[in-house]
Design an enzyme around this catalytic site. Structure first.
Site, PDB file in Angstrom:
ATOM      1  N   GLY A   1      63.748  55.559   3.312  1.00 24.83           N
ATOM      2  CA  GLY A   1      62.809  56.228   4.225  1.00 24.83           C
ATOM      3  C   GLY A   1      63.382  57.506   4.801  1.00 24.83           C
TER       4      GLY A   1
ATOM      5  N   ASP B   1      62.134  59.145  11.310  1.00 25.35           N
ATOM      6  CA  ASP B   1      63.446  58.630  11.714  1.00 25.35           C
ATOM      7  C   ASP B   1      64.524  58.950  10.695  1.00 25.35           C
ATOM      8  OD1 ASP B   1      61.973  57.542  13.715  1.00 25.35           O
ATOM      9  OD2 ASP B   1      62.509  55.458  13.308  1.00 25.35           O
TER      10      ASP B   1
ATOM     11  N   ASP C   1      62.443  52.923  -5.010  1.00 23.00           N
ATOM     12  CA  ASP C   1      61.281  52.441  -4.264  1.00 23.00           C
ATOM     13  C   ASP C   1      61.580  51.020  -3.793  1.00 23.00           C
ATOM     14  OD1 ASP C   1      58.550  51.496  -3.630  1.00 23.00           O
ATOM     15  OD2 ASP C   1      57.971  53.388  -4.555  1.00 23.00           O
TER      16      ASP C   1
ATOM     17  N   ALA D   1      59.082  52.130   5.108  1.00 24.47           N
ATOM     18  CA  ALA D   1      57.994  51.183   5.362  1.00 24.47           C
ATOM     19  C   ALA D   1      56.650  51.875   5.238  1.00 24.47           C
ATOM     20  CB  ALA D   1      58.108  50.600   6.772  1.00 24.47           C
TER      21      ALA D   1
ATOM     22  N   THR E   1      60.727  46.087  14.955  1.00 24.53           N
ATOM     23  CA  THR E   1      59.768  46.833  15.769  1.00 24.53           C
ATOM     24  C   THR E   1      59.232  46.030  16.949  1.00 24.53           C
ATOM     25  OG1 THR E   1      57.466  47.656  15.692  1.00 24.53           O
ATOM     26  CG2 THR E   1      58.080  46.118  13.986  1.00 24.53           C
TER      27      THR E   1
ATOM     28  N   GLU F   1      56.288  45.879  17.629  1.00 29.71           N
ATOM     29  CA  GLU F   1      55.038  45.248  17.184  1.00 29.71           C
ATOM     30  C   GLU F   1      55.217  43.749  16.942  1.00 29.71           C
ATOM     31  OE1 GLU F   1      51.678  46.497  16.484  1.00 29.71           O
ATOM     32  OE2 GLU F   1      52.495  47.852  17.974  1.00 29.71           O
TER      33      GLU F   1
ATOM     34  N   LYS G   1      56.808  42.655   9.092  1.00 31.94           N
ATOM     35  CA  LYS G   1      58.080  42.978   9.766  1.00 31.94           C
ATOM     36  C   LYS G   1      58.723  41.713  10.358  1.00 31.94           C
ATOM     37  CE  LYS G   1      58.671  47.583   9.585  1.00 31.94           C
ATOM     38  NZ  LYS G   1      59.926  48.268   9.259  1.00 31.94           N
TER      39      LYS G   1
HETATM   40  P1  NAP Z   1      57.520  57.165   8.680  1.00 31.32           P
HETATM   41  O1  NAP Z   1      57.641  58.538   9.241  1.00 31.32           O
HETATM   42  O2  NAP Z   1      56.182  56.644   8.271  1.00 31.32           O
HETATM   43  O3  NAP Z   1      58.511  57.069   7.417  1.00 31.32           O
HETATM   44  C1  NAP Z   1      58.464  56.017   6.514  1.00 31.32           C
HETATM   45  C2  NAP Z   1      59.401  56.306   5.367  1.00 31.32           C
HETATM   46  O4  NAP Z   1      59.341  55.229   4.429  1.00 31.32           O
HETATM   47  C3  NAP Z   1      59.050  57.569   4.573  1.00 31.32           C
HETATM   48  O5  NAP Z   1      60.246  58.192   4.172  1.00 31.32           O
HETATM   49  C4  NAP Z   1      58.329  57.003   3.371  1.00 31.32           C
HETATM   50  O6  NAP Z   1      58.392  57.832   2.232  1.00 31.32           O
HETATM   51  C5  NAP Z   1      59.158  55.749   3.134  1.00 31.32           C
HETATM   52  N1  NAP Z   1      58.487  54.761   2.282  1.00 31.32           N
HETATM   53  C6  NAP Z   1      57.266  54.235   2.432  1.00 31.32           C
HETATM   54  N2  NAP Z   1      57.017  53.344   1.467  1.00 31.32           N
HETATM   55  C7  NAP Z   1      58.120  53.300   0.679  1.00 31.32           C
HETATM   56  C8  NAP Z   1      58.476  52.592  -0.479  1.00 31.32           C
HETATM   57  N3  NAP Z   1      57.634  51.731  -1.063  1.00 31.32           N
HETATM   58  N4  NAP Z   1      59.709  52.775  -1.021  1.00 31.32           N
HETATM   59  C9  NAP Z   1      60.563  53.659  -0.464  1.00 31.32           C
HETATM   60  N5  NAP Z   1      60.274  54.400   0.618  1.00 31.32           N
HETATM   61  C10 NAP Z   1      59.064  54.214   1.196  1.00 31.32           C
HETATM   62  O7  NAP Z   1      58.118  56.094   9.684  1.00 31.32           O
HETATM   63  P2  NAP Z   1      59.117  56.282  10.934  1.00 31.32           P
HETATM   64  O8  NAP Z   1      58.314  56.480  12.163  1.00 31.32           O
HETATM   65  O9  NAP Z   1      60.177  57.242  10.575  1.00 31.32           O
HETATM   66  O10 NAP Z   1      59.702  54.810  11.036  1.00 31.32           O
HETATM   67  C11 NAP Z   1      60.847  54.449  10.272  1.00 31.32           C
HETATM   68  C12 NAP Z   1      60.953  52.933  10.215  1.00 31.32           C
HETATM   69  O11 NAP Z   1      61.050  52.394  11.516  1.00 31.32           O
HETATM   70  C13 NAP Z   1      59.785  52.204   9.575  1.00 31.32           C
HETATM   71  O12 NAP Z   1      60.297  51.065   8.924  1.00 31.32           O
HETATM   72  C14 NAP Z   1      58.926  51.777  10.747  1.00 31.32           C
HETATM   73  O13 NAP Z   1      58.149  50.670  10.392  1.00 31.32           O
HETATM   74  C15 NAP Z   1      60.002  51.453  11.757  1.00 31.32           C
HETATM   75  N6  NAP Z   1      59.655  51.623  13.171  1.00 31.32           N
HETATM   76  C16 NAP Z   1      59.171  52.792  13.629  1.00 31.32           C
HETATM   77  C17 NAP Z   1      58.922  52.949  14.985  1.00 31.32           C
HETATM   78  C18 NAP Z   1      58.405  54.248  15.554  1.00 31.32           C
HETATM   79  O14 NAP Z   1      57.936  54.244  16.693  1.00 31.32           O
HETATM   80  N7  NAP Z   1      58.528  55.367  14.826  1.00 31.32           N
HETATM   81  C19 NAP Z   1      59.186  51.894  15.877  1.00 31.32           C
HETATM   82  C20 NAP Z   1      59.721  50.707  15.364  1.00 31.32           C
HETATM   83  C21 NAP Z   1      59.971  50.587  14.005  1.00 31.32           C
HETATM   84  P3  NAP Z   1      57.263  58.984   1.952  1.00 31.32           P
HETATM   85  O15 NAP Z   1      57.721  60.179   2.728  1.00 31.32           O
HETATM   86  O16 NAP Z   1      57.354  59.128   0.487  1.00 31.32           O
HETATM   87  O17 NAP Z   1      55.956  58.445   2.437  1.00 31.32           O
HETATM   88  O1  F7E Z   2      49.067  53.696  18.028  1.00 27.98           O
HETATM   89  C1  F7E Z   2      45.954  53.469  19.934  1.00 27.98           C
HETATM   90  C2  F7E Z   2      46.232  52.420  18.890  1.00 27.98           C
HETATM   91  O2  F7E Z   2      49.356  54.378  15.664  1.00 27.98           O
HETATM   92  C3  F7E Z   2      49.406  53.523  19.379  1.00 27.98           C
HETATM   93  C4  F7E Z   2      54.394  52.743  14.541  1.00 27.98           C
HETATM   94  O3  F7E Z   2      55.469  53.638  14.517  1.00 27.98           O
HETATM   95  O4  F7E Z   2      54.913  52.085  16.787  1.00 27.98           O
HETATM   96  C5  F7E Z   2      53.894  52.613  15.972  1.00 27.98           C
HETATM   97  O5  F7E Z   2      52.763  51.754  15.979  1.00 27.98           O
HETATM   98  C6  F7E Z   2      48.206  52.984  20.136  1.00 27.98           C
HETATM   99  C7  F7E Z   2      47.512  51.809  19.432  1.00 27.98           C
HETATM  100  O6  F7E Z   2      51.328  53.508  17.001  1.00 27.98           O
HETATM  101  C8  F7E Z   2      44.103  56.096  18.280  1.00 27.98           C
HETATM  102  O7  F7E Z   2      45.142  51.514  18.771  1.00 27.98           O
HETATM  103  C9  F7E Z   2      43.942  54.971  20.128  1.00 27.98           C
HETATM  104  O8  F7E Z   2      47.224  50.824  20.381  1.00 27.98           O
HETATM  105  O9  F7E Z   2      50.463  55.733  17.485  1.00 27.98           O
HETATM  106  P1  F7E Z   2      50.045  54.416  16.985  1.00 27.98           P
HETATM  107  P2  F7E Z   2      51.542  51.929  17.004  1.00 27.98           P
HETATM  108  O10 F7E Z   2      50.386  51.200  16.454  1.00 27.98           O
HETATM  109  O11 F7E Z   2      51.986  51.548  18.381  1.00 27.98           O
HETATM  110  C10 F7E Z   2      55.387  50.789  16.405  1.00 27.98           C
HETATM  111  C11 F7E Z   2      56.499  50.398  17.352  1.00 27.98           C
HETATM  112  C12 F7E Z   2      55.754  50.706  14.971  1.00 27.98           C
HETATM  113  O12 F7E Z   2      56.619  49.923  14.584  1.00 27.98           O
HETATM  114  C13 F7E Z   2      54.858  51.395  14.003  1.00 27.98           C
HETATM  115  O13 F7E Z   2      55.551  51.635  12.767  1.00 27.98           O
HETATM  116  O14 F7E Z   2      47.233  54.024  20.219  1.00 27.98           O
HETATM  117  N1  F7E Z   2      45.057  54.543  19.480  1.00 27.98           N
HETATM  118  N2  F7E Z   2      43.336  55.929  19.405  1.00 27.98           N
HETATM  119  C14 F7E Z   2      45.185  55.227  18.336  1.00 27.98           C
HETATM  120  N3  F7E Z   2      46.134  55.163  17.381  1.00 27.98           N
HETATM  121  C15 F7E Z   2      46.001  56.013  16.326  1.00 27.98           C
HETATM  122  N4  F7E Z   2      46.956  55.996  15.366  1.00 27.98           N
HETATM  123  N5  F7E Z   2      44.942  56.884  16.225  1.00 27.98           N
HETATM  124  C16 F7E Z   2      43.960  56.954  17.180  1.00 27.98           C
HETATM  125  O15 F7E Z   2      43.028  57.746  17.061  1.00 27.98           O
END
Ligand code: NAP
Ligand code: F7E
Length: 355
Positions: A10, A15, A63, A87, A130, A132, A158
């Site tokens: 990723g 991240d 992948d 992811a 996460t 979540e 997850k």
């Molecule tokens: P992101 O921007 O959506 O990045 C996801 C990465 O995973 C991208 O590099 C994507 O590649 C790659 N990927 C997706 N499917 C794949 C596959 N089948 N094989 C290999 N690579 C693949 O997510 P992020 O916000 O940086 O989050 C990073 C990780 O932390 C994820 O696992 C997410 O679930 C977890 N997480 C995120 C948050 C948050 O708030 N950001 C919080 C808790 C946990 P492409 O560029 O090719 O799509």
């Molecule tokens: O939604 C509400 C939506 O998609 C936040 C991922 O990084 O953090 C992320 O998950 C909230 C939700 O993030 C819209 O329903 C309202 O309640 O920005 P989000 P998420 O679902 O919290 C966790 C920790 C991860 O692990 C995940 O990978 O906002 N909401 N209106 C909306 N959300 C979106 N996307 N778009 C709207 O228009």
């Protein structure tokens, strides 16, 4: 001393790109797994390529749904640390592609753990768990002992990955740790996550390209931190003397509504709310123009109402603490969007008023 080498799955994501920057700064050799796509998907890595010593960053096609590529890459590079950040990370979209999400986020983690076990490479593994997982949590704030109650295919996948990490640690002695990270955002956040969608839409409204912002549920609460600080926590988790699981959060929670209000406030607009439910509107107090409406297509079949983390364990054991607070995060994201759109005069540093 031999140089440490890290493998990031990723790496092209939000991240992954910040983590690559941090590890390169800490003198690691960094390897990243990239997927093949019809359009080049490495825009977040462009700056790193410009700034890093060319030889320290290596990308490999692979992948998480392809075990053979994971085995091949591990055997080839023999990393000392592995950060599993790949992811299908969008919770809402996981309801549309549940099987694929389970494959990448759940089974993908199993494939990686199993490749590590079978190759017998002595690498430490970090798993992107996460907040979540807590879902419909019975307790606020949530910490490492709070029971999980996933509310989406993403969270369920997850959860499977979380427990596999614990199981491979206990069964095979693999150094594998879960970082249970609460939401973390930045100007590099994917464009369809709510924070980035809001900041991008504000700029599109300012430029006259969008009439108003459409959102789903406004009153859900999230604990939003700043992504570059969270990748530092990931690194600290793997430097800790034993594998363990850690909550990483700001310990503050805010609604989507508050994010919208603060983002518009930053460009000098005060939002007042009228109507209820799908008829609710966010209106510019000064002009009466409707700037926010509700579109039920953004509602999720099941929602996570409130997330607020307690990261005391990370503070005590890793000496990690968040620095950027909610308002500062909103401001830096809007500011970055304005700059990227050319709406800040770079000489005077003043914002260009368009609305
Ligand atoms: P992101 O921007 O959506 O990045 C996801 C990465 O995973 C991208 O590099 C994507 O590649 C790659 N990927 C997706 N499917 C794949 C596959 N089948 N094989 C290999 N690579 C693949 O997510 P992020 O916000 O940086 O989050 C990073 C990780 O932390 C994820 O696992 C997410 O679930 C977890 N997480 C995120 C948050 C948050 O708030 N950001 C919080 C808790 C946990 P492409 O560029 O090719 O799509
Ligand atoms: O939604 C509400 C939506 O998609 C936040 C991922 O990084 O953090 C992320 O998950 C909230 C939700 O993030 C819209 O329903 C309202 O309640 O920005 P989000 P998420 O679902 O919290 C966790 C920790 C991860 O692990 C995940 O990978 O906002 N909401 N209106 C909306 N959300 C979106 N996307 N778009 C709207 O228009």
């Amino acid at each position: 001393m031999t140089k440490k080498s890290a493998l990031i799955t990723g790496i092209t994501g939000q991240d992954g790109s910040y983590l690559a920057e941090l590890l390169l700064k800490n003198n690691y050799t960094v390897h990243g797994i990239v997927r093949r796509s019809s359009l080049f998907n490495r825009s977040r890595l462009a700056a790193i390529y410009r700034e890093s010593e060319a030889n320290d960053l290596h990308l490999h096609y692979g992948d998480l749904v392809d075990s053979s590529s994971l085995n091949r890459i591990l055997e080839k590079i023999e990393p000392t640390e592995i950060y599993n950040r790949a992811a299908q990370s969008h919770v809402g979209i996981s309801f549309d592609v549940p099987e694929y999400t389970a494959d990448v986020d759940g089974l993908g983690t199993l494939r990686l753990l199993d490749a590590l076990k079978n190759t017998q490479i002595k690498a430490k593994l970090y798993q992107a768990s996460t907040s979540e997982l807590y879902g419909k949590a019975g307790k606020v704030p949530q910490d490492e002992l709070t029971p999980f109650y996933p509310r989406s295919p993403y969270a369920a996948a997850k959860l499977f990955a979380y427990w596999l990490v614990v199981n491979y640690r206990e069964a095979y002695g693999i150094f594998a740790s879960n970082g249970i990270l609460f939401n973390h955002e930045s100007p590099r956040r994917g464009e369809n996550f709510v924070t980035r969608k809001i900041t991008l839409s504000i700029v599109s409204i300012l430029k006259g390209e969008l009439s108003h912002l459409e959102l789903g549920t406004l009153d859900v609460k999230r604990d939003w931190g700043y992504a570059p600080e969270y990748v530092d926590a990931m690194w600290r988790i793997l430097q800790y003397h034993r594998p363990d699981d850690f909550v990483i959060a700001t310990n503050e929670t805010h609604t989507v509504r508050e994010f919208v209000e603060e983002a518009f406030r930053f460009i000098g607009k005060e939002i007042v709310w009228t109507g209820v439910g799908v008829d609710e509107r966010g209106v510019d107090r000064a002009t009466d123009r409707v700037l926010v409406t509700i579109n039920p297509k953004f509602y999720r079949p099941t929602e996570v109402d409130i997330l607020q983390g307690d990261s005391s364990k990370a503070k005590a054991l890793l000496n990690w603490q968040p620095k950027t607070r909610f308002k500062e995060l909103v401001h830096l994201m809007v500011e970055a969007e304005l700059r990227a759109a050319g709406l800040v005069n770079l000489e005077s540093n003043e914002r260009i008023a368009l609305l």
